[in-house]
Design a protein around this motif. Structure first.
Motif, PDB file in Angstrom:
ATOM      1  N   ALA A 112       5.778  -2.724   6.510  1.00 14.01           N
ATOM      2  CA  ALA A 112       7.175  -2.713   6.754  1.00 14.01           C
ATOM      3  C   ALA A 112       8.008  -3.637   7.787  1.00 14.01           C
ATOM      4  N   THR A 113       7.591  -4.548   8.700  1.00 12.58           N
ATOM      5  CA  THR A 113       7.885  -4.799  10.331  1.00 12.58           C
ATOM      6  C   THR A 113       6.830  -6.328  10.257  1.00 12.58           C
ATOM      7  N   ALA A 119       1.721   1.080   5.877  1.00 13.61           N
ATOM      8  CA  ALA A 119       2.794   1.599   5.146  1.00 13.61           C
ATOM      9  C   ALA A 119       3.708   0.462   6.582  1.00 13.61           C
ATOM     10  N   ASP A 120       3.537   1.166   8.144  1.00 17.22           N
ATOM     11  CA  ASP A 120       4.578   0.644   8.927  1.00 17.22           C
ATOM     12  C   ASP A 120       4.571  -0.133   9.185  1.00 17.22           C
ATOM     13  N   VAL A 130      11.047   1.417  12.035  1.00 18.01           N
ATOM     14  CA  VAL A 130      10.524   1.838  11.498  1.00 18.01           C
ATOM     15  C   VAL A 130      10.144   3.651  11.834  1.00 18.01           C
TER      16      VAL A 130
END
Length: 270
Positions: free
Chosen positions: A189-190, A185-186, A74
């Motif tokens: 994403a993972t 959010a980060d 990220v």
């Protein structure tokens, strides 16, 4: 300063950044204040503080070691392992040394106190290695923050007050929710799906406020502070809670942080 000394200083600074120096320092300072407020001798308070610092360093380094691939994915430029500014082996050695220091210093505070503190550190490691991405992500914070004042009191030879342990646990869960909100959010994403991710930013902040207010009330009504100080603390918490519930943008988050800081002050001076 020689080139070698400059290199060592630079590496040390980056290592501290990888250890999450801000939160580690905050918990270490809190433990020192708790030790002094619990009546520990300066030497005993220093030993407790050193044990907590070593444990916090191990937790921070283990976190970045565990998350280095995800952080790189990220683009976390603030993470030295993700950017390649630090070698993995360097952090592994530092983390191993911190673990050894934690064990030695913890048991130097007494066998029961040592076991309690190692339980707190093990709980934080469990968060890093496993529970962070589960609905039980809050549990290590409850255990570790509730166990911290217990460790301090046991190191001083006294029984930890139940209300202080409960207040610490509430503070810990609230802090967990607040700490994760900026990274939702980060994390999404993972594939990280802890409790705050399932609740979302708004509900996480509101739940954090509720827990921190509950902790504040518990600590205030059982404290030995004067009436004026207790009322002032209650009014401050009420105002901050109102701002957190009615504010927009980042205002609820900052208000909740203010309640957390108030809880810390009450926890120390009660």
């Amino acid at each position: 300063m020689s080139a070698a000394a400059g290199t060592v200083a630079g590496t040390t600074a980056i290592l501290l950044r990888a250890a999450h120096a801000g939160p580690a320092l905050a918990v270490t300072v809190l433990s020192a204040l708790l030790a002094l407020s619990a009546g520990l001798s300066p030497g005993r308070a220093a030993l407790v503080t050193a044990a907590v610092l070593a444990g916090q360093l191990s937790v921070g380094w283990s976190n970045d070691l565990r998350d280095r691939v995800r952080d790189a994915a990220v683009g976390r430029s603030d993470k030295p392992l993700a950017t390649g500014a630090l070698a993995v082996a360097t952090v592994q050695r530092a983390c191993g040394a911190a673990v050894v220091a934690t064990v030695v210093l913890s048991f130097a505070c007494g066998p029961v106190a040592g076991l309690v503190h190692l339980g707190c550190v093990a709980s934080a490691w469990a968060y890093n290695l496993w529970l962070k991405a589960t609905v039980l992500s809050w549990l290590p914070y409850a255990v570790s923050f509730g166990g911290l004042p217990a460790f301090v009191h046991l190191a001083g030879g006294s029984r930890p007050p139940a209300v202080v342990v409960a207040g610490g646990a509430l503070l810990g869960v609230g802090a967990h929710l607040l700490n994760v909100v900026p990274d939702l959010a980060d994390d999404a994403a993972t594939g990280v799906r802890g409790l705050p991710h399932r609740l979302g930013a708004r509900r996480s902040t509101l739940l954090a406020v509720a827990l921190l207010v509950a902790g504040s009330v518990l600590l205030l009504v059982t404290s030995s502070m004067g009436l004026a100080s207790t009322v002032a603390g209650g009014v401050l918490v009420a105002v901050l809670a109102g701002l957190a519930l009615l504010g927009r943008g980042r205002a609820p988050f900052y208000s909740a942080v203010g309640i957390a800081l108030t809880d810390v002050v009450v926890l120390v001076v009660r």
